[in-house]
Design an enzyme around this catalytic site. Structure first.
Site, short mmCIF file in Angstrom:
data_model
loop_
_atom_site.label_atom_id
_atom_site.label_comp_id
_atom_site.label_asym_id
_atom_site.label_seq_id
_atom_site.Cartn_x
_atom_site.Cartn_y
_atom_site.Cartn_z
N SER A 9 -7.22 10.59 -33.03
CA SER A 9 -8.30 11.30 -32.34
C SER A 9 -8.61 10.81 -30.93
O SER A 9 -9.46 11.40 -30.26
CB SER A 9 -9.57 11.28 -33.19
OG SER A 9 -9.43 12.15 -34.29
N PHE A 25 -6.17 18.62 -47.34
CA PHE A 25 -6.33 17.18 -47.52
C PHE A 25 -5.32 16.65 -48.54
O PHE A 25 -4.68 15.61 -48.31
CB PHE A 25 -7.75 16.85 -47.97
CG PHE A 25 -8.04 15.38 -48.01
CD1 PHE A 25 -8.57 14.74 -46.89
CD2 PHE A 25 -7.77 14.61 -49.13
CE1 PHE A 25 -8.83 13.37 -46.91
CE2 PHE A 25 -8.02 13.25 -49.16
CZ PHE A 25 -8.56 12.63 -48.04
N SER A 71 -15.92 17.43 -36.30
CA SER A 71 -15.03 18.46 -36.84
C SER A 71 -13.77 18.56 -36.00
O SER A 71 -13.84 18.81 -34.79
CB SER A 71 -15.74 19.82 -36.86
OG SER A 71 -14.84 20.85 -37.24
N ASN A 72 -12.63 18.38 -36.62
CA ASN A 72 -11.36 18.52 -35.91
C ASN A 72 -11.14 19.94 -35.42
O ASN A 72 -10.39 20.16 -34.46
CB ASN A 72 -10.21 18.08 -36.81
CG ASN A 72 -10.16 16.57 -36.96
OD1 ASN A 72 -10.09 15.83 -35.99
ND2 ASN A 72 -10.23 16.10 -38.20
#
Length: 337
Positions: free
Chosen positions: A43, A111, A152-153
């Site tokens: 990230s 996930f 939030s991606n």
């Protein structure tokens, strides 16, 4: 654990640098980590994208409080409006994670397949941003735009789309032109769908695919990073991250108004700015930076507000170190004796 490698690179504007390692880069060969080894930065990709976005704001090609539905291809904008029930998500809300949009990485199937026991079977599968966005928009938003902070991606997935729509180029191309090339970040790249890391690199390890057991680690070095995309696909080195953060905080990449906006955490209760977050140390100093976590890699870069003192460190395994250990490292680095 001996399969985890920690390395630290401290850089100052004076040019003094210290490189330290513990553990190994490869548990099979025992090879030590090198100072220019490549790794997945996760990230921290978001900080680079935020920088590109704020450069476009400074060029008056974007406005922070502009609704993003007018900055996206029509089908994407329509899908976003339906998901938010015509709530107008703005550029600023994507940057500071107050959009309320569901993070596609929280989807249970995603996930399981890419961060859980299904990883081995799906590690080389490619994704498009549109596919990942459909996964996100199949879920109700966490809340209305602007109501609360929730990481939030999906937010940065959309920013990657905005950059393409506004510039006519991919976010990766704009990042290379605006950040990577000017700063000579020779170890930093956006791999797209390329599964292998550039050389030199060590290995990356995770209990993923082992039912969550920490007794046995899997080599997860190679996988298709398009599942992270604009939210986390970047590959880098510790010296490159130091150079980038020092330049960013020092004002070399953004004009003063945009850099101030980047460190404005008003909307998130002090938790997150626009692609940077603050860490308040026990000595009452505040440092700024970002972390990144992706299969087999955890990394964090932090620096003083003027960018004159920065530190980057990583683990070649899943997850951050214990909070107390990370705080102690930063305290020893930034707090006067």
């Amino acid at each position: 654990m001996t399969s985890r490698m920690t390395d630290r690179m401290t850089g100052r504007m004076t040019g003094r640098a210290v490189f330290r390692t513990a553990g190994v880069a490869d548990v099979r060969t025992g090879r030590r980590i090198g100072p220019t080894d490549r790794f997945r930065a996760g990230s921290i990709t978001k900080t680079v994208l935020a920088t590109v976005t704020l450069q476009l704001v400074a060029e008056h090609r974007l406005r922070l409080d502009e609704p993003v539905d007018g900055l996206l291809p029509a089908p994407t904008a329509a899908a976003l409006d339906r998901a938010t029930r015509s709530g107008r998500v703005t550029v600023r809300q994507l940057l500071d994670h107050t959009s309320g949009l569901f993070s596609y990485t929280d989807d249970s199937t995603f996930f399981r397949e890419f961060l859980g026991p299904g990883f081995a079977a799906h590690r080389y599968r490619s994704h498009t941003p549109e596919e990942l966005l459909r996964t996100a928009l199949a879920h109700r938003p966490y809340g209305p735009p602007g109501a609360a902070y929730r990481y939030s991606n999906t937010d940065y997935l959309l920013l990657g789309m905005v950059i393409r729509q506004v510039t006519g180029h991919s976010y990766a191309a704009e990042a290379r032109r605006r950040v990577i090339a000017p700063l000579h970040l020779t170890g930093t790249s956006f791999p797209g769908t390329r599964a292998a890391l550039p050389s030199p690199h060590g290995r990356a390890y995770s209990p993923v695919g082992q039912g969550g057991s920490t007794g046995r680690l899997t080599d997860v070095t190679d996988f298709d990073p398009s599942m992270a995309g604009a939210a986390g696909e970047m590959v880098s080195t510790l010296p490159d991250l130091n150079r980038f953060l020092a330049a960013l905080l020092g004002g070399a990449l953004l004009p003063a108004p945009e850099l101030r906006a980047m460190r404005d955490t008003t909307a998130t209760g002090g938790r997150y700015g626009l692609g940077l977050f603050p860490v308040r140390l026990p000595c009452h100093r505040t440092v700024w930076g970002h972390n990144g976590e992706i299969n087999g890699s955890y990394v964090q870069m932090m620096g003083t507000p003027d960018g004159r003192h920065v530190v980057s460190y990583r683990l070649n395994g899943d997850g951050p170190p214990r909070t107390a250990a990370e705080t102690r490292l930063l305290r020893e680095e930034f707090c006067p004796a």
